[in-house]
Design a protein around this motif. Structure first.
Motif, PDB file in Angstrom:
ATOM      1  N   LYS A   1     -19.500   0.849   8.675  1.00 11.78           N
ATOM      2  CA  LYS A   1     -19.642   2.047   7.849  1.00 11.78           C
ATOM      3  C   LYS A   1     -18.291   2.604   7.420  1.00 11.78           C
ATOM      4  N   GLY A   2     -17.284   2.021   7.889  1.00 12.36           N
ATOM      5  CA  GLY A   2     -15.975   2.523   7.545  1.00 12.36           C
ATOM      6  C   GLY A   2     -15.474   2.062   6.190  1.00 12.36           C
ATOM      7  N   CYS A   3     -16.102   1.045   5.602  1.00 14.85           N
ATOM      8  CA  CYS A   3     -15.533   0.488   4.375  1.00 14.85           C
ATOM      9  C   CYS A   3     -15.746   1.423   3.198  1.00 14.85           C
ATOM     10  N   ARG A   4     -14.914   1.253   2.214  1.00 15.27           N
ATOM     11  CA  ARG A   4     -14.816   2.207   1.124  1.00 15.27           C
ATOM     12  C   ARG A   4     -16.103   2.267   0.318  1.00 15.27           C
ATOM     13  N   TYR A   5     -16.649   1.083   0.068  1.00 14.48           N
ATOM     14  CA  TYR A   5     -17.870   1.027  -0.741  1.00 14.48           C
ATOM     15  C   TYR A   5     -18.951   1.866  -0.091  1.00 14.48           C
ATOM     16  N   PHE A   6     -19.086   1.616   1.146  1.00  8.46           N
ATOM     17  CA  PHE A   6     -20.156   2.293   1.867  1.00  8.46           C
ATOM     18  C   PHE A   6     -19.967   3.801   1.831  1.00  8.46           C
ATOM     19  N   ARG A   7     -18.770   4.171   2.141  1.00  2.47           N
ATOM     20  CA  ARG A   7     -18.511   5.598   2.211  1.00  2.47           C
ATOM     21  C   ARG A   7     -18.770   6.268   0.877  1.00  2.47           C
ATOM     22  N   TYR A   8     -18.374   5.587  -0.177  1.00  2.00           N
ATOM     23  CA  TYR A   8     -18.546   6.152  -1.509  1.00  2.00           C
ATOM     24  C   TYR A   8     -20.033   6.368  -1.835  1.00  2.00           C
ATOM     25  N   ILE A   9     -20.800   5.325  -1.596  1.00  3.39           N
ATOM     26  CA  ILE A   9     -22.214   5.421  -1.957  1.00  3.39           C
ATOM     27  C   ILE A   9     -22.907   6.499  -1.142  1.00  3.39           C
ATOM     28  N   VAL A  10     -22.586   6.495   0.121  1.00  2.00           N
ATOM     29  CA  VAL A  10     -23.240   7.467   1.000  1.00  2.00           C
ATOM     30  C   VAL A  10     -22.953   8.889   0.564  1.00  2.00           C
ATOM     31  N   LYS A  11     -21.748   9.064   0.075  1.00  2.00           N
ATOM     32  CA  LYS A  11     -21.365  10.407  -0.338  1.00  2.00           C
ATOM     33  C   LYS A  11     -22.153  10.865  -1.554  1.00  2.00           C
ATOM     34  N   GLN A  12     -22.614   9.922  -2.343  1.00  2.00           N
ATOM     35  CA  GLN A  12     -23.263  10.287  -3.603  1.00  2.00           C
ATOM     36  C   GLN A  12     -24.571  11.008  -3.360  1.00  2.00           C
ATOM     37  N   ASP A  13     -24.806  11.882  -4.305  1.00  2.00           N
ATOM     38  CA  ASP A  13     -26.036  12.643  -4.221  1.00  2.00           C
ATOM     39  C   ASP A  13     -27.036  12.122  -5.259  1.00  2.00           C
ATOM     40  N   HIS A  14     -28.200  11.934  -4.823  1.00  2.00           N
ATOM     41  CA  HIS A  14     -29.182  11.388  -5.783  1.00  2.00           C
ATOM     42  C   HIS A  14     -30.560  11.917  -5.436  1.00  2.00           C
ATOM     43  N   GLU A  15     -31.271  12.265  -6.452  1.00  2.00           N
ATOM     44  CA  GLU A  15     -32.610  12.846  -6.284  1.00  2.00           C
ATOM     45  C   GLU A  15     -33.511  11.958  -5.432  1.00  2.00           C
ATOM     46  N   THR A  16     -33.818  10.799  -5.993  1.00  2.00           N
ATOM     47  CA  THR A  16     -34.819   9.948  -5.347  1.00  2.00           C
ATOM     48  C   THR A  16     -34.274   9.126  -4.198  1.00  2.00           C
ATOM     49  N   LEU A  17     -33.020   8.825  -4.308  1.00  5.96           N
ATOM     50  CA  LEU A  17     -32.493   7.882  -3.327  1.00  5.96           C
ATOM     51  C   LEU A  17     -31.972   8.568  -2.074  1.00  5.96           C
TER      52      LEU A  17
END
Lengths: 586, 400
Positions: free
Chosen positions: B361-377
């Protein structure tokens, strides 16, 4: 008509002054150039004298080469004559006297030709007087070709239509431009094959392959030879007498194809009833006189035939006296009853072989009743007696006999069925239907033979059983084989008892194979429904009819007819009663 | 005496059984002559020829002999039965080759004296009788040859059969033609597969290797074309498809069919197939053209989860080993994270899951996506976080 005869008339024609004559069917000379008919007629040639010179002059030159095939022009009746010739030869090999071929059969054939050609001609008058006497011609020819020459001569004699060219005259009233149509599907190896197959004329009996056999049998009957109809048919099935594919015996130059196939190629063995019926029809058609008498010393007399079949069926000889009694009581041993008389009002003849076997069945019924009970109890008694008296002549034990016969007949029947299943119907040279078919059929034949070779290589070298010599007897029980005991010498002691002066059977009951006989138009005497009868009776019918290679119903019918004669009074009585199954005999 | 009665009765019953049914089954009435009449009506009024009777008896004898394994006898009767090829009855004559082929091939298969040559001879002859039997017999002939190891001959046979056409009759024989092609393809697959194993044993530096690979490549192409056409026809072609796809996998790992292949493999019971299913996906995603394929990523995500759940950490590690060095930049760079999210959020989620598993979970991709806010997801991302926490291979101790 040939040129020679016409040449003898050398007058000039009154109308055109030419000297070129032919003969009309009335026997008058006519000029071939202007067709002027004179009133001079040719001299009638005696049928009795047929010189060789005449034969030679006609024969060779008239064989024209046909268009499609290299070969002779031949007529359908010549084909049949060839078949008859070979059948007669085969009979000779089987021990029949030479007179059958040279005289009897030959004359029957000539008579047939005359009778049937009578209908061919436009003018029947002339031919009526031409009935050749059956005896008197002492023609002995040694090969088929000369037989055929004879035919052409006979054709002339019986007054077939004459033409000016020296071809064998076409016998059919409908003379088309060319008998061999060029159409692909209407052709034949013979000159008149197409017309022959389409020829339908009332009152004339067309020759067919089964009818050749009927002619053979008539000759055998005339000569009172020791071959019965069932023997004859059995020999045919064993390929000892040409029948199936008999046309293979034609000379090379007689090509068989097209419509000839329907005439000469049969794919069934002759059936007893069928040949019997044909025999009577042919005899009537030929207007044959009463046949030579079948007397008591004749092979065909039931007394003699019964003895023969008793031996063959491994039954005690002592039964013969009983069969003779039955024969006497029913009157089937009378000369008038046995002799075939086609001209008589009641045109029928006797199925000698079937009748003799039927008499034996009746005697067995008299002795054993055959109700599935009595025969076995008698057997037990016989067995007990035989145990006690080993030195004496053994008493006939039905059960033992049944065991032996069942085993033997089952084996024989199995072998017979296997041999039939392997029977080869198709010939080396296939008969094609039309010239278009020819290459296809030849190719097919080649392929079949190739495939057969493949499979026969797999079969290996099992020694093929030697073909047994032909014999009238299918079984021989006296060879001392321990597995198959011989019952000929066994006595009927336990089955008979004395009553006053005579011996009668211990069993006093009897049941009739048929309760009532049809009086209607149907010729069916009775119907054989197996389940109505005892198992012993079924067994006996089954093996006896296998011996003769006939249907069980035919034997059953014959048994019923004999019983009808034997129990005439009872039959008249039973008409009043409702359903008498067992009838007291005495 | 009584047992004799019994014996006779037994016999009678046996005979009864053999007898054909009578016209009226009512025990009271029986009309044998009527039976015969009816039979003649069926045959068009013509009496049954003895030819027909003896040949059908012959057939029963052959069948009996085959049942009893009496090959010699069967061959004997077959010899006589062959005359049905000349039957004057057209209908029977046309049906004869099929019967003869069926029985004859069986005899030739089992008979001790028979060999491949005899069989070939027989088959070649029978093929060319009439027109409709050619394909069927060719196919069966080829199967026989395969059985006996004569693969090249079988191949040749099938190739000949493949090119068979007979005007309008071809359409009715289509099924057979397809089968022929299928088996031909299968044979080719087999040869290819054999070659592959052979190749793997050859030293890669060897000259032979390069030439062999060249050949194998040709082979593969040929095979795939023959099967490819097949798949267009409706039907169940599974066995053939598997071999097809296997070849494709070798030559074109990025073929879209690979995904289907993956599903098939995953459905299979064997471990080998399961493992292969995983590697198929990885190989698929090795290619640039497939990076945006959401199905592939979905599958990979699911597959990884399942594989790890089943405890096959080794498999995952194996696959990851060769890719560890370049996949992060190839698929999971920061640039990709932004671009993926913008283009297709779903895709990004799946990829995030995968990278979470593989890189932690430390990798950049992961962190970025997780941070994103999304209605359905939102829910999905939450779940994903949990999963990654649980299964990530970076912290093997956490996995159960």
């Amino acid at each position: 008509m040939d040129l020679e005869e016409a040449k003898s008339f050398t007058e000039r024609c009154s109308q055109c002054a030419a000297v070129s004559w032919g003969l009309t069917d009335e026997g008058k000379y006519y000029c071939t150039s202007c067709h002027n008919v004179t009133d001079r007629s040719e001299e009638v040639v005696s049928t009795a004298v047929i010189t060789n010179t005449k034969i030679n002059s006609i024969s060779r030159g008239l064989r024209k080469r046909s268009k499609h095939e290299k070969g002779w022009d031949w007529y359908v009746c010549e084909g049949f004559q060839c078949i008859l010739y070979h059948q007669a030869e085969a009979l000779k090999t089987l021990g029949v006297g030479a007179e059958l071929k040279n005289e009897v059969l030959h004359n029957l054939w000539k008579r047939y030709l005359q009778k049937s050609k009578q209908a061919y001609c436009k003018n029947p008058v002339r031919t009526r007087g031409r009935k050749a006497k059956v005896l008197g011609d002492n023609l002995q020819s040694s090969d088929c070709a000369s037989e055929l020459e004879l035919l052409s001569d006979t054709t002339l004699e019986s007054g077939a239509e004459f033409q000016s060219d020296p071809q064998i005259p076409k016998p059919f009233p409908l003379v088309k431009a060319s008998p061999k149509s060029e159409a692909a599907d209407v052709c034949s190896g013979s000159v008149d094959g197409v017309e022959y197959s389409e020829w339908k004329e009332k009152g004339v009996l067309k020759m067919t392959v089964p009818r050749t056999l009927a002619l053979c049998y008539l000759s055998l009957l005339w000569q009172r030879e020791t071959i019965t109809l069932s023997d004859l048919l059995r020999f045919v099935e064993e390929d000892r007498i040409p029948y199936v594919n008999a046309f293979q015996l034609f000379p090379e130059e007689m090509k068989v194809y097209g419509r000839d196939k329907g005439i000469f190629a049969v794919e069934s063995w002759p059936d007893y009833e069928d040949i019997y019926k044909n025999m009577i029809e042919v005899a009537i058609f030929l207007d044959l006189p009463r046949f030579p008498d079948v007397t008591e010393d004749c092979y065909l007399h039931p007394n003699i035939l019964c003895m023969k079949y008793l031996l063959e069926l491994n039954l005690p000889e002592e039964m013969h006296s009983l069969t003779c009694q039955v024969v006497k009581m029913t009157g089937i041993g009378e000369v008038d009853f046995l002799t075939f008389d086609p001209i008589a009002k009641k045109k029928r003849t006797v199925k000698y072989d079937v009748q003799a076997v039927a008499v034996i069945v009746v005697v067995l019924k008299l002795l054993f009743l055959l109700d599935d009970k009595l025969e076995w109890s008698y057997s037990s008694l016989a067995e007990a007696y035989n145990e006690e008296h080993r030195e004496d002549e053994p008493q006939f034990d039905f059960r033992k006999w049944y065991q032996v016969m069942k085993k033997t007949f089952d084996e024989k029947r199995q072998k017979w069925e296997e041999a039939r299943a392997k029977y080869s119907w198709k010939t080396k040279r296939p008969i094609y239907r039309s010239h278009i078919d020819k290459s296809v059929m030849y190719k097919r034949r080649e392929m079949v033979e190739h495939l057969q070779k493949q499979f026969s290589a797999l079969v290996g070298s099992t020694p093929v059983a030697e073909k047994k010599d032909p014999s009238s007897f299918q079984f021989n029980w006296t060879e001392g084989d321990t597995g198959s005991p011989c019952f000929h010498g066994h006595s009927l002691q336990g089955l008979l008892r004395t009553k006053g002066q005579s011996l009668i059977t211990k069993n006093s009951l009897y049941w009739l194979s048929t309760q009532k006989f049809c009086k209607s138009y149907c010729k069916h005497v009775t119907t054989y429904e197996e389940s109505n009868f005892s198992l012993s009776y079924q067994f006996i019918l089954s093996i006896f009819s296998f011996l003769l290679r006939i249907k069980t119903s035919i034997l059953h019918e014959e048994v019923s007819l004999i019983e009808k004669k034997l129990f005439e009074k009872k039959y008249n009585e039973s008409k009043k009663r409702s359903r008498p199954k067992k009838v007291r005999r005495h | 005496m009584s047992d004799f009665d019994e014996e006779l009765t037994k016999l009678a019953l046996a005979e009864d059984g053999k007898r054909e049914t009578s016209v009226f089954s009512n025990p009271g009435m029986h009309f044998p002559w009527l039976q015969e009449r009816i039979e003649t009506v069926v045959t068009g009024g013509k009496k049954k020829r003895d030819f027909a009777q003896t040949t059908s008896a012959c057939l029963s004898f052959i069948q009996e002999a085959l049942l009893k394994h009496q090959w010699q006898q069967a061959a004997e009767y077959m010899h006589s039965y062959l005359q049905t090829l000349e039957d004057s009855d057209t209908y029977k004559r046309q049906n004869a080759p099929e019967v003869i082929w069926k029985l004859g091939s069986e005899i030739l298969f089992y008979h001790p004296k028979s060999n491949v040559e005899t069989f070939n001879n027989f088959a070649d002859r029978m093929k060319n009788i009439g027109v409709l039997n050619y394909l069927k017999i060719s196919l069966q002939h080829a199967l026989y040859l395969i059985h006996h190891g004569k693969l090249e001959d079988a191949n040749r046979n099938l190739s000949d059969a493949e090119t068979w056409r007979y005007g309008e009759k071809s359409s009715s024989q289509e099924v057979l033609i397809n089968l022929v092609q299928a088996y031909k393809g299968l044979l080719q697959y087999h040869t290819w597969s054999k070659k592959k194993t052979e190749l793997s044993e050859i030293d890669k530096d060897d000259y032979a290797y390069t030439s062999e690979t060249g050949n194998s490549g040709n082979q593969s192409c040929r095979t795939s074309t023959s099967i490819c056409a097949l798949l267009k026809t409706p039907g169940v072609w599974d066995p053939f498809v598997k071999s097809y796809v296997e070849i494709l996998h070798e030559i074109v790992p990025s073929h879209p069919l690979m995904l289907e292949f993956h599903t098939l493999l995953r459905k299979s019971d064997t471990e080998e197939h399961q493992k292969l299913g995983l590697s198929v996906l990885f190989e698929f995603l090795d290619f640039a053209g497939c990076t945006k394929n959401i199905t592939a990523w979905k599958y990979l995500a699911k597959c990884l989860k399942q594989t790890l759940m089943e405890g096959h950490l080794v498999w995952v590690e194996e696959e990851w080993m060769s890719r560890r060095s370049w996949w992060p930049t190839f698929h999971f760079s920061f640039f990709w994270a932004k671009s993926d999210w913008k283009a297709d959020a779903d895709l990004a989620c799946e990829k995030a899951f995968v990278v979470g598993i593989l890189l932690g979970k430390g990798c950049r991709y992961f962190r970025y996506i997780v941070k994103q806010d999304h209605e359905t997801l939102k829910k999905k991302i939450k779940r994903m976080k949990k999963c990654v926490k649980k299964y990530s291979i970076v912290n093997p101790g956490v996995c159960t």
